[in-house]
Design a protein around this motif. Sequence first.
Motif, PDB file in Angstrom:
ATOM      1  N   LEU A   1      11.965  14.804 -20.651  1.00  0.00           N
ATOM      2  CA  LEU A   1      12.513  14.645 -22.006  1.00  0.00           C
ATOM      3  C   LEU A   1      13.715  15.569 -22.211  1.00  0.00           C
ATOM      4  CD1 LEU A   1       9.255  14.306 -24.156  1.00  0.00           C
ATOM      5  CD2 LEU A   1      10.861  12.513 -23.547  1.00  0.00           C
TER       6      LEU A   1
ATOM      7  N   ALA B   1      16.629  13.887 -20.561  1.00  0.00           N
ATOM      8  CA  ALA B   1      17.091  12.741 -21.363  1.00  0.00           C
ATOM      9  C   ALA B   1      17.755  13.175 -22.668  1.00  0.00           C
ATOM     10  CB  ALA B   1      15.910  11.828 -21.664  1.00  0.00           C
TER      11      ALA B   1
ATOM     12  N   PHE C   1      15.993  14.745 -25.310  1.00  0.00           N
ATOM     13  CA  PHE C   1      15.078  14.749 -26.454  1.00  0.00           C
ATOM     14  C   PHE C   1      14.446  16.114 -26.701  1.00  0.00           C
ATOM     15  CE2 PHE C   1      14.936  10.199 -25.185  1.00  0.00           C
ATOM     16  CZ  PHE C   1      15.558   9.716 -26.327  1.00  0.00           C
TER      17      PHE C   1
ATOM     18  N   PRO D   1      21.504  11.589 -26.103  1.00  0.00           N
ATOM     19  CA  PRO D   1      20.716  10.837 -25.111  1.00  0.00           C
ATOM     20  C   PRO D   1      21.395   9.542 -24.651  1.00  0.00           C
ATOM     21  CG  PRO D   1      19.279  11.639 -26.836  1.00  0.00           C
ATOM     22  CD  PRO D   1      20.675  12.002 -27.248  1.00  0.00           C
ATOM     23  N   LYS D   2      21.981   8.806 -25.589  1.00  0.00           N
ATOM     24  CA  LYS D   2      22.540   7.501 -25.217  1.00  0.00           C
ATOM     25  C   LYS D   2      23.770   7.632 -24.317  1.00  0.00           C
ATOM     26  CE  LYS D   2      25.215   7.002 -29.505  1.00  0.00           C
ATOM     27  NZ  LYS D   2      26.562   7.239 -29.014  1.00  0.00           N
TER      28      LYS D   2
ATOM     29  N   PHE E   1      21.378   8.429 -17.969  1.00  0.00           N
ATOM     30  CA  PHE E   1      19.974   8.081 -17.709  1.00  0.00           C
ATOM     31  C   PHE E   1      19.508   6.898 -18.548  1.00  0.00           C
ATOM     32  CE2 PHE E   1      20.075  12.872 -17.853  1.00  0.00           C
ATOM     33  CZ  PHE E   1      20.077  13.068 -16.483  1.00  0.00           C
ATOM     34  N   ASP E   2      18.529   6.201 -17.965  1.00  0.00           N
ATOM     35  CA  ASP E   2      17.694   5.348 -18.799  1.00  0.00           C
ATOM     36  C   ASP E   2      16.276   5.873 -18.593  1.00  0.00           C
ATOM     37  OD1 ASP E   2      17.326   3.426 -20.706  1.00  0.00           O
ATOM     38  OD2 ASP E   2      16.671   1.942 -19.249  1.00  0.00           O
ATOM     39  N   LEU E   3      15.433   5.679 -19.599  1.00  0.00           N
ATOM     40  CA  LEU E   3      14.107   6.291 -19.537  1.00  0.00           C
ATOM     41  C   LEU E   3      13.034   5.266 -19.856  1.00  0.00           C
ATOM     42  CD1 LEU E   3      12.140   8.742 -19.621  1.00  0.00           C
ATOM     43  CD2 LEU E   3      12.982   9.269 -21.891  1.00  0.00           C
TER      44      LEU E   3
ATOM     45  N   PHE F   1       9.100   5.027 -20.782  1.00  0.00           N
ATOM     46  CA  PHE F   1       8.021   5.891 -21.274  1.00  0.00           C
ATOM     47  C   PHE F   1       6.664   5.411 -20.751  1.00  0.00           C
ATOM     48  CE2 PHE F   1      11.482   5.776 -24.303  1.00  0.00           C
ATOM     49  CZ  PHE F   1      11.763   7.117 -24.466  1.00  0.00           C
TER      50      PHE F   1
ATOM     51  N   ASN G   1       4.961   1.595 -24.927  1.00  0.00           N
ATOM     52  CA  ASN G   1       5.920   1.180 -25.968  1.00  0.00           C
ATOM     53  C   ASN G   1       7.362   1.138 -25.471  1.00  0.00           C
ATOM     54  OD1 ASN G   1       3.831   1.051 -27.920  1.00  0.00           O
ATOM     55  ND2 ASN G   1       3.958   3.265 -28.186  1.00  0.00           N
ATOM     56  N   ASN G   2       7.563   0.491 -24.331  1.00  0.00           N
ATOM     57  CA  ASN G   2       8.918   0.346 -23.807  1.00  0.00           C
ATOM     58  C   ASN G   2       9.605  -0.918 -24.303  1.00  0.00           C
ATOM     59  OD1 ASN G   2       9.371   2.640 -22.019  1.00  0.00           O
ATOM     60  ND2 ASN G   2       7.591   1.862 -20.924  1.00  0.00           N
ATOM     61  N   LEU G   3       8.827  -1.804 -24.948  1.00  0.00           N
ATOM     62  CA  LEU G   3       9.411  -3.043 -25.465  1.00  0.00           C
ATOM     63  C   LEU G   3       9.138  -3.149 -26.962  1.00  0.00           C
ATOM     64  CD1 LEU G   3       8.180  -5.538 -22.700  1.00  0.00           C
ATOM     65  CD2 LEU G   3      10.423  -4.455 -22.836  1.00  0.00           C
TER      66      LEU G   3
ATOM     67  N   ARG H   1      15.505  -4.348 -18.445  1.00  0.00           N
ATOM     68  CA  ARG H   1      16.434  -3.822 -19.464  1.00  0.00           C
ATOM     69  C   ARG H   1      17.167  -2.585 -18.928  1.00  0.00           C
ATOM     70  NH1 ARG H   1      13.402  -2.184 -24.028  1.00  0.00           N
ATOM     71  NH2 ARG H   1      13.195  -0.310 -22.773  1.00  0.00           N
TER      72      ARG H   1
ATOM     73  N   ARG I   1      21.412  -2.034 -18.107  1.00  0.00           N
ATOM     74  CA  ARG I   1      22.209  -0.955 -18.704  1.00  0.00           C
ATOM     75  C   ARG I   1      23.110  -0.279 -17.669  1.00  0.00           C
ATOM     76  NH1 ARG I   1      19.601   3.444 -21.741  1.00  0.00           N
ATOM     77  NH2 ARG I   1      21.642   3.551 -22.723  1.00  0.00           N
TER      78      ARG I   1
ATOM     79  N   TYR J   1       8.795   4.178 -31.274  1.00  0.00           N
ATOM     80  CA  TYR J   1      10.016   3.584 -30.724  1.00  0.00           C
ATOM     81  C   TYR J   1      11.288   4.392 -30.986  1.00  0.00           C
ATOM     82  CZ  TYR J   1       6.808  -0.339 -30.536  1.00  0.00           C
ATOM     83  OH  TYR J   1       5.719  -1.129 -30.284  1.00  0.00           O
TER      84      TYR J   1
ATOM     85  N   LEU K   1      13.118   5.377 -27.858  1.00  0.00           N
ATOM     86  CA  LEU K   1      13.646   4.174 -27.209  1.00  0.00           C
ATOM     87  C   LEU K   1      14.924   3.715 -27.920  1.00  0.00           C
ATOM     88  CD1 LEU K   1      13.233   1.986 -25.068  1.00  0.00           C
ATOM     89  CD2 LEU K   1      11.713   0.796 -26.631  1.00  0.00           C
TER      90      LEU K   1
ATOM     91  N   ASN L   1      16.865   5.541 -29.616  1.00  0.00           N
ATOM     92  CA  ASN L   1      17.867   6.566 -29.379  1.00  0.00           C
ATOM     93  C   ASN L   1      18.529   6.408 -28.018  1.00  0.00           C
ATOM     94  OD1 ASN L   1      19.255   8.940 -29.760  1.00  0.00           O
ATOM     95  ND2 ASN L   1      17.496   9.956 -30.654  1.00  0.00           N
ATOM     96  N   ILE L   2      17.730   6.187 -27.000  1.00  0.00           N
ATOM     97  CA  ILE L   2      18.296   6.120 -25.644  1.00  0.00           C
ATOM     98  C   ILE L   2      19.070   4.813 -25.436  1.00  0.00           C
ATOM     99  CG2 ILE L   2      16.410   5.109 -24.245  1.00  0.00           C
ATOM    100  CD1 ILE L   2      17.028   7.791 -22.471  1.00  0.00           C
TER     101      ILE L   2
END
Lengths: 237, 320
Positions: free
Chosen positions: A44, A47, A49, A69-70, A74-76, A78, A81-83, A143, A147, B215, B218, B220-221
């Motif tokens: 985290l 990334a 956070f 973060p954006k 990186f993409d992360l 978790f 709850n990734n979708l 996804r 990216r 979320y 998510l 945010n990234i």
Amino acid sequence: MSLSATKCQIKNGGFAVQCDFSVEIGNHLSLFGPSGSGKSSVLLGLAGFLPIINGDLIYDDKSITKIEPKDRPFDLLFQENNLFPHLTVSRNILLGLGAKAKMDLQNSHVVNEILDLVGLYKERDRLPQNISGGQRSRAAIARSLIRKKPILLLDEPFAALDFELKNEILSLLLRVSRKNNLSIILVSHDPRDVKYLGGDVVLFSENGQTDFYKNKSFWSNFSYKLLPNETHDKNTS
Amino acid sequence: MLGGGPSATTVELAIYQTIIFEGDLAAAARLSTLQLILLSLLLILSTKFTGNMFIEQTLILKNDIRAPKTLLTHWLDYFFIVLFVSFIFLPILIIISKGLANISIPTDNLILPAMNSILVALLATFINLTFSLPICLLIVDEKQKFLKTLFEVGSFSIICVSPLVFGTALFLLLFEHIDLSANALLLTGFTNGVLMIPISMAILLPGFKKIKARYGKLMNIIGVPRTSELAQFYVPLLKKNIKFSCALVFALSIGDLGVIVLFSGTDIGTLPMYLYRLIGSYRMDEAYFVAMLLLLMAFISFWLIENGNLNVFKRNQMSD
């Protein structure tokens, strides 16, 4: 091109963990250790956070310690709850092209190609709750791939999957990482995942200490302790 | 306002009488300040006892406060349930039975007040949603704990302001600039919508917090801009909660006499105001019928909004 954490101290509430590592883009790294040792905190922190209170995070010779973060490379994924549950598989993947991306002809082509790659083309119009756990993991990977970030951070996203399915997903990831020169940084407490991924290892101890090992050095030191059956089989065969 | 004489006078009623009968705006302002101070003190006092002022948190029933079950407590539970159900349903049953008995009585100009009530309730719901959704987003998005608490406490503190106090403030602010009577419906809808923000927030904020926890990183990234978060994620995922909040605000507003008595002349009125006038002129038979009509409008509108059968609502709500 590489990512290096130089004496990075990451703070999570009253707990701080320090780590030191370097990974070349295209190679992989595992953050390995028992639960509660600070592996996810480090991820985290990378990334963006959690704050890095000491040290520096360098990517492509530039410090990325302070950026959003954006905007990090990186993409992360978790643990869960990734979708987004209200969006179909293809709409969830489209988000990788930007929050405001429309499903026009060009984007639709890109999304379909990725869906094909991860074997989810037939499920493109289904909602996440109507597909299996393995398919959800593959959709989240799709996804990430769209990216085109050079490093994929995995916070034990396949922990809920059975061993075979987990290996299948990891094998898909390794395949696409080779093709796209993608680095994977994986958090895990399972030595089999670390072995499967390959790459160097940051070993976390319960007291918050971390040690960086090159792949060969790690397995020559710990193989017998972590994977005794495998080592025994190899020695006897 | 329904009666009781001077001994039953409250600060609320005194404010109303000061404006309507005496026209003494300075006294109304003084009384409103007094009311605000009294309610703030009550809120602080209740915070002292409950430990917090947030309705969403006080709604959580912890297992450890439940008393052990005995035969006596079992029957006591039944007794209180029956008592409370009677307390709520007896007046409703009386209204329905009396209303049905007087259904044939012709009631003049009923359509216009009914339409005005719907208009006020619609406006209140719109205003309420327009304020409470961005406030919830502001609270969950704020990184600084102090500001987060300040926004949360500030929004819930609206509960200290009674409709007549808020209405009086609007009255004092606007009476020299606009025709209050002509804009009575607008002002009433606005007042109702704003004052019900704590109610809608008690319904919506837990959902916002849950989505943020699940979320937030998510979003945010991926780089979802703050301007898109609400429309693209929070609203579709919280449709069930939003519909419940809207239904509650609409139903409460449609049946509320509220501040329209401060602004409206004799020509523009809502159904509760029409009912109030019927009772005031002792036309009780007609009043029963109008009360029943009002009750039905509130129930039906609540049901329609909460159960609006739109496919998109059913598909997009977040499961617990």
